[in-house]
Design an enzyme around this catalytic site. Structure first.
Site, PDB file in Angstrom:
ATOM      1  N   GLU A 138      -4.228  27.803  79.234  1.00  0.00           N
ATOM      2  CA  GLU A 138      -4.478  28.610  78.030  1.00  0.00           C
ATOM      3  C   GLU A 138      -3.017  28.392  76.954  1.00  0.00           C
ATOM      4  O   GLU A 138      -2.350  28.132  77.643  1.00  0.00           O
ATOM      5  CB  GLU A 138      -4.706  30.327  78.043  1.00  0.00           C
ATOM      6  N   THR A 193     -10.134  19.738  81.181  1.00  0.00           N
ATOM      7  CA  THR A 193     -10.491  18.323  81.554  1.00  0.00           C
ATOM      8  C   THR A 193     -12.024  18.258  81.889  1.00  0.00           C
ATOM      9  O   THR A 193     -12.683  19.436  82.574  1.00  0.00           O
ATOM     10  CB  THR A 193     -10.192  17.989  83.037  1.00  0.00           C
ATOM     11  N   GLU A 225      -5.110  19.197  93.985  1.00  0.00           N
ATOM     12  CA  GLU A 225      -4.785  18.517  92.986  1.00  0.00           C
ATOM     13  C   GLU A 225      -4.054  17.715  93.284  1.00  0.00           C
ATOM     14  O   GLU A 225      -4.599  16.246  91.811  1.00  0.00           O
ATOM     15  CB  GLU A 225      -5.379  19.413  92.311  1.00  0.00           C
ATOM     16  N   GLN A 237      15.654 -15.774  87.065  1.00  0.00           N
ATOM     17  CA  GLN A 237      15.949 -14.210  88.412  1.00  0.00           C
ATOM     18  C   GLN A 237      15.412 -13.449  87.855  1.00  0.00           C
ATOM     19  O   GLN A 237      15.583 -12.467  88.779  1.00  0.00           O
ATOM     20  CB  GLN A 237      16.696 -14.704  88.894  1.00  0.00           C
TER      21      GLN A 237
END
Ligand SMILES: Cc1cc2nc3c(=O)[nH]c(=O)nc-3n(C[C@H](O)[C@H](O)[C@H](O)COP(=O)(O)OP(=O)(O)OC[C@H]3O[C@@H](n4cnc5c(N)ncnc54)[C@H](O)[C@@H]3O)c2cc1C
Length: 303
Positions: free
Chosen positions: A48, A79, A165, A202
């Site tokens: 929120e 999302t 998740e 290098q």
């Protein structure tokens, strides 16, 4: 591939599994077939404007009136918010509960619910291929049969599912690091400076070696965790370590990859530019890396 398509993974591996794990027979029959075919896109809404890391401080309320919950509040940064058909919504069904997290429940909100609307699509630094939005509940009326599992158990359901998740975020960051490395390896072999490929220098070779080593460490750690998670072992501490370390490693790889692309790395035509913008959020969402360190430290000290 990588972090930018997180909305698809969120639907498949994060939001829909809540219905599979905690839904009733009726709920599963009603929603899961559409989740599988893609007719129903899911979202999980916890955050929120005033509460992100501190989940127990959420203010969105669902007060039961007869056969309905009347929901009021605002969620942000969600999302799939714009595309979603079903939202797994974290609410307070008992705003006075002590401790506060015991008042949290999960309710499935369908997109055409009266009193519910989607706010603006938020403009982000990266991840432009996935939508992130505000969701607004203004006396939204949701049937009581949309409660997922039991009232007051929402926090525990979230803690359970947050492991997967976090594993998904670690996997997406690892994949992104691997792709960025390949892009960079190709680029330095093709790019000529001072009469030869810059991969012959290098200093460039050492940086490739360092990135490749970190990427290998990340993949080895993840492979072990995926196996343990599939075997339903407790991976809370290790998945917090992986989410934290691998997302930071991917940010290092993004920065180094852009540097090795020279000025072209800063141009939108080059994939590395988009990937550089996509990656930083992986250390913020799904529990910020500061919160991951808190979990790791707490578990180490209590073991
Ligand atoms: C692109 C994107 C997609 C998202 N998708 C979703 C979604 O689908 N669903 C959803 O619910 N949320 C989603 N989020 C929200 C995300 O999970 C939160 O932004 C995150 O949990 C952090 O919360 P906050 O933004 O409120 O930051 P805050 O909690 O205000 O934290 C601000 C800073 O303080 C630090 N902090 C906070 N507490 C502590 C502490 N105790 N100790 C040390 N440091 C601390 C944090 O680590 C952070 O660095 C998304 C966010 C973004 C950016």
């Amino acid at each position: 591939m990588g972090a930018g398509t997180v909305g698809i993974g969120l639907h498949n591996d994060i939001a829909s599994p809540y219905i599979d794990s905690f839904g009733s027979k009726n709920q599963k029959e009603k929603w899961l077939p559409g989740c599988v075919t893609g007719d129903f896109i899911t979202a999980i809404a916890m955050t929120e404007p005033g509460a992100g890391s501190d989940l127990s401080a959420i203010k969105t309320k669902a007060i039961r009136k007869g056969d309905f919950y009347i929901i009021n509040g605002v969620k942000t940064f969600i999302t799939n918010g714009i595309h979603s058909d079903l939202i797994i919504l974290a609410v307070k069904t008992d705003p006075k509960a002590e401790p506060a997290h015991r008042g949290i429940s999960l309710i499935v909100v369908e997109k055409d619910t009266p009193g519910f609307r989607k706010g603006k699509k938020l403009r982000k630094v990266g991840m432009h291929s996935q939508d992130t939005a505000e969701l607004i509940f203004d006396d939204a009326r949701v049937p009581v049969e949309n409660l997922l599992g039991e009232e007051g158990k929402g926090f525990y359901y979230l803690m359970d599912k947050l492991q997967q998740e976090r594993l998904m975020v670690a996997i997406s960051a690892q994949t992104a690091a691997e792709v960025m490395f390949e892009l960079t390896k190709d680029y330095v072999q093709k790019r000529k400076a001072f009469g030869s490929s810059i991969s012959n220098l290098q200093t460039i070779q050492f940086r490739l070696a360092e990135m490749a080593t970190e990427i290998e460490i990340g993949r080895t750690f993840l492979d072990k965790l995926i196996t343990n998670h599939m075997n339903q072992l407790n991976i809370v501490t290790e998945v917090s370590m992986a989410k934290c370390w691998i997302t930071e490693m991917a940010k290092r790889v993004a920065s180094e990859s852009m540097q090795l692309h020279g000025g072209y790395g800063y141009m939108e035509e080059y994939e590395i530019a988009r990937r550089y913008r996509d990656i930083p959020v992986t250390s913020i969402y799904a529990g910020s890396n500061e919160i991951m360190k808190q979990i790791i430290a707490k578990n180490i000290l209590n073991s």
